[in-house]
Scaffold this active site. Structure first.
Site, PDB file in Angstrom:
ATOM      1  N   ARG A 155       9.903   7.706   2.196  1.00 37.83           N
ATOM      2  CA  ARG A 155       8.710   8.603   2.662  1.00 37.83           C
ATOM      3  C   ARG A 155       8.808   9.875   2.815  1.00 37.83           C
ATOM      4  NH1 ARG A 155       9.720   3.863   4.805  1.00 37.83           N
ATOM      5  NH2 ARG A 155       8.051   2.262   5.256  1.00 37.83           N
ATOM      6  N   LYS A 193       0.934  -1.193   0.075  1.00 32.01           N
ATOM      7  CA  LYS A 193      -0.213  -0.034   0.117  1.00 32.01           C
ATOM      8  C   LYS A 193       0.663   1.234  -0.072  1.00 32.01           C
ATOM      9  CE  LYS A 193       1.156   0.738   4.214  1.00 32.01           C
ATOM     10  NZ  LYS A 193       2.062   1.701   4.405  1.00 32.01           N
TER      11      LYS A 193
END
Length: 322
Positions: free
Chosen positions: A165, A97
């Site tokens: 990230r 995900k």
């Protein structure tokens, strides 16, 4: 086929620490291949799967006739392309995900899944954990009465500028990484979709969201959620009804953040605690996927569900933009 032979595209740290061992441990499957050009990165996988076949490219793994299913832990912006390539190669595919960065990008993967008849899913592992299945069952049984509000929080501290990230070009950000959990969890338990994003406060660094707080209206309840990559670790989901409160204490990293517990407090302040000290949601996820491949069993997190979570994220970005 009695066993699902799995391959992994890339020697990502998350695959090494969590999903590789889960694939290896899950019933009715085996970790059979890894695609990496680095012998050093392959070695930790071979330590727990000594017969692992190592391919020096993703394409070589997808061409391996002995591989039935592929796990894709690549950076977010590569997920759709490699999901489609895996399906085109005749492989079932489980994609980390978020599968896509916009809800509409799910559609090509859904169409390819339907054309091929293969299994394709986003690796939204929490719905396979018995704590979430228990929470959903308790809610549906009326354990907390009419639902009034839901709140979710998930935070950790990651200031490494080189981490994917924290990089916009790799689809980074707190909401894509962990917002999927606090948004999708509310949808999973209640079966409802947001009617409106009421507010979206977003703080960004280097083009990625590092702290986001939203409020939203669902058809029957109010929602509040915060995610951050710049705060001390914390996670909790709360479902607050007229007849009680249900709280999940380690909803997203069970047995890493803490013991998975579903705590129900009645209106007269009596607590009932449901504990899940040993379950590994990554193993449960792989076993559920294997059952879908081998038996055609229904999967708890179809692509359509994951698309709905991304649609909520798209609504958040639209609210931020004004």
């Amino acid at each position: 086929m009695a066993t699902v032979n799995w391959g992994i595209l890339g020697a990502a740290n998350f695959a090494r620490r969590h999903m590789g061992p889960a694939i290896h441990a899950a019933g009715r499957g085996r970790l059979a291949a890894l695609a990496t050009s680095s012998a050093g990165k392959a070695a930790p996988f071979q330590a727990f799967a000594p017969d692992l076949r190592v391919h020096d490219s993703y394409e070589a793994l997808l061409s391996d006739p002995d591989i039935d299913a592929v796990y894709v832990p690549l950076p977010n912006h590569l997920h759709v392309d490699w999901a489609l390539k895996a399906l085109e190669a005749g492989k079932h595919v489980l994609v980390e995900k978020p599968l896509a960065m916009k809800a509409g990008d799910f559609d090509a993967v859904i169409a390819a899944r339907d054309r091929s008849g293969l299994c394709a899913a986003e690796a939204y592992m929490i719905v396979h954990h018995p704590q979430w299945q228990k929470a959903k069952a308790l809610f549906e049984a009326g354990a907390i009465g009419r639902l009034v509000r839901v709140s979710g929080a998930f935070s950790f501290d990651n200031r490494d500028a080189g981490n994917i990230r924290n990089r916009p070009e790799t689809g980074g950000g707190a909401v894509p990484d962990i917002g999927v959990y606090i948004y999708g969890a509310a949808r999973f338990v209640t079966g409802e979709e947001p009617s409106e994003i009421l507010s979206a406060k977003v703080e960004r660094e280097n083009g990625v969201d590092v702290w986001t707080h939203i409020t939203a209206q669902f058809p029957s309840f109010h929602y509040s959620g915060v995610v951050s990559m710049r705060m001390a670790p914390w996670q909790e989901m709360v479902f607050h009804g007229e007849g009680g409160v249900m709280r999940l204490t380690a909803p997203f990293n069970a047995n890493v953040y803490g013991e998975a517990r579903v705590v129900v407090q009645s209106a007269d302040l009596v607590e009932t605690v449901h504990r899940f000290p040993a379950d590994n949601h990554y193993v449960h996820q792989v076993e559920a996927f294997n059952a879908s491949v081998l038996d055609g069993a229904a999967y708890a997190c179809p692509l359509e569900f994951s698309r709905g979570t991304q649609a909520m994220i798209d609504m958040v970005w639209a609210k931020e933009a004004g």
